[in-house]
Design an enzyme around this catalytic site. Sequence first.
Site, PDB file in Angstrom:
ATOM      1  CE  LYS A 112     -10.988  43.973  33.369  1.00  0.00           C
ATOM      2  NZ  LYS A 112     -10.102  43.716  32.398  1.00  0.00           N
ATOM      3  CE  LYS A 195     -16.826  37.994  28.579  1.00  0.00           C
ATOM      4  NZ  LYS A 195     -15.624  37.544  27.740  1.00  0.00           N
ATOM      5  CE  LYS A 198      -8.055  36.552  25.757  1.00  0.00           C
ATOM      6  NZ  LYS A 198      -8.516  37.598  25.890  1.00  0.00           N
TER       7      LYS A 198
HETATM    8  P1  ATP Z   1     -10.854  38.986  29.783  1.00  0.00           P
HETATM    9  O1  ATP Z   1     -11.439  38.013  30.695  1.00  0.00           O
HETATM   10  O2  ATP Z   1      -9.210  39.221  29.999  1.00  0.00           O
HETATM   11  O3  ATP Z   1     -11.548  40.148  29.358  1.00  0.00           O
HETATM   12  P2  ATP Z   1     -12.058  37.795  27.512  1.00  0.00           P
HETATM   13  O4  ATP Z   1     -12.100  36.387  27.270  1.00  0.00           O
HETATM   14  O5  ATP Z   1     -13.454  38.567  27.834  1.00  0.00           O
HETATM   15  O6  ATP Z   1     -10.897  38.147  28.457  1.00  0.00           O
HETATM   16  P3  ATP Z   1     -11.259  39.903  25.638  1.00  0.00           P
HETATM   17  O7  ATP Z   1      -9.873  39.876  25.180  1.00  0.00           O
HETATM   18  O8  ATP Z   1     -11.703  40.844  26.668  1.00  0.00           O
HETATM   19  O9  ATP Z   1     -11.667  38.256  26.175  1.00  0.00           O
HETATM   20  O10 ATP Z   1     -12.207  39.913  24.269  1.00  0.00           O
HETATM   21  C1  ATP Z   1     -11.561  39.614  23.094  1.00  0.00           C
HETATM   22  C2  ATP Z   1     -12.713  39.462  21.879  1.00  0.00           C
HETATM   23  O11 ATP Z   1     -13.529  38.174  22.314  1.00  0.00           O
HETATM   24  C3  ATP Z   1     -13.791  40.546  22.046  1.00  0.00           C
HETATM   25  O12 ATP Z   1     -14.382  41.167  20.618  1.00  0.00           O
HETATM   26  C4  ATP Z   1     -15.077  39.995  22.840  1.00  0.00           C
HETATM   27  O13 ATP Z   1     -16.183  40.525  22.575  1.00  0.00           O
HETATM   28  C5  ATP Z   1     -14.890  38.420  22.345  1.00  0.00           C
HETATM   29  N1  ATP Z   1     -15.397  37.752  23.423  1.00  0.00           N
HETATM   30  C6  ATP Z   1     -14.982  37.386  24.806  1.00  0.00           C
HETATM   31  N2  ATP Z   1     -15.469  36.415  25.189  1.00  0.00           N
HETATM   32  C7  ATP Z   1     -16.682  36.088  24.406  1.00  0.00           C
HETATM   33  C8  ATP Z   1     -17.520  35.137  24.573  1.00  0.00           C
HETATM   34  N3  ATP Z   1     -17.596  34.338  25.451  1.00  0.00           N
HETATM   35  N4  ATP Z   1     -18.423  34.952  23.508  1.00  0.00           N
HETATM   36  C9  ATP Z   1     -18.259  35.394  22.297  1.00  0.00           C
HETATM   37  N5  ATP Z   1     -17.180  36.639  22.114  1.00  0.00           N
HETATM   38  C10 ATP Z   1     -16.400  36.781  23.142  1.00  0.00           C
HETATM   39 MG    MG Z   2     -13.209  40.914  28.184  1.00  0.00          MG
END
Ligand code: ATP
Ligand code: MG
Length: 332
Positions: A112, A195, A198
């Site tokens: 990051k 993956k 967000k």
């Molecule tokens: P950011 O991009 O801000 O890191 P993110 O989409 O990765 O957001 P997080 O808040 O980091 O989401 O993760 C929240 C939960 O969702 C965690 O338990 C993570 O393992 C799960 N998660 C995130 N993205 C995925 C995905 N594509 N498939 C399955 N589980 C996911």
């Molecule tokens: Mg994440």
Amino acid sequence: RMRVLSGMQPSAESLHLGNYLGALVNWVREQDEYDAFFFIPDMHAITVPQDPAELRERTRKTAAQYIAGGIDPEKSTLFVQSHVPEHAQLAWVMMCLTGFGEASRMTQFKDKSAKQGADNAGVGLFTYPMLMAADILLYQPKGVPVGDDQRQHVELARDLAQRFNSRFGETFVVPEAFIQKGGARIYDLQDPTSKMSKSASSPNGLINILDDPKVIAKRIKSAVTDDDTVVAHDRASKPGVTNLLEILSAVTNTPVDTLVASYEGKMYGHLKVDVAEAVVAAVSPIRERTEQLLADPAVLDRLLARGAEKAREVSQPVLDAVYERVGFLPPF
Ligand code: ATP
Ligand code: MG
């Protein structure tokens, strides 16, 4: 009952299908089996710049989506991180126990901060894992269900717990990372080898659970597939179709093999129509319930206040013990 702790950052308006199928669905199951603590790490969110009004709104929306997705604030302890001051207080102690080199090796910080330019990255990005160690250790959970990306941070929390215990006397339960295996991993619709994320996915790559059904259907219809037309499950050569099959499998609770067999002789278009329909059916009730909860923010805020009270019943005595052991003079 064994205690577990989990959270998701309020870094977007809506959770996406990966957050729902990969995390929230598991949490809903866990709350029946464990003494579960779920929180919204708003303090972690400000390690990168946030608009204040948006952050406040997203924090509420994230809480509403937890509840709409099935988290029951009666069964679980649901709270906002910044409502429980012990997180920041214990984080300071954790920072003082962490080596500079140890913190520099954290891969999320390296990734990051490289994105922002190392000199521009906030120090909060560097100390993020120590705040996360505090989040965990305050509640003495035996397990921390996390995705593989958080394994290193949980390792640090373990090291810090052991270090504190050996330096100051047994205080912390040494937590274990439960790496979630069975859970679905959902990929970006436009870039199906990454993956769904967000912060990293483009809008068209996401299925947001608060999106209008029409938007969801449109995005699934324009999901990237590949040149041939056979519906088959093969992550390496057909990542797009494989992602759609796994989404359909997860939302309909149907084995992938059964689905593949049912699309024999059919084209991708059929699959996409079915995926869109099944996803909309799965997420619409959550969207509607979220809207209802947000219509009366005072009720939601009261639930969160109550959750913070429950959390502090656990976190306060732990922080008191820590302050006493490190040698702080009691204030009275
Ligand atoms: P950011 O991009 O801000 O890191 P993110 O989409 O990765 O957001 P997080 O808040 O980091 O989401 O993760 C929240 C939960 O969702 C965690 O338990 C993570 O393992 C799960 N998660 C995130 N993205 C995925 C995905 N594509 N498939 C399955 N589980 C996911
Ligand atoms: Mg994440």
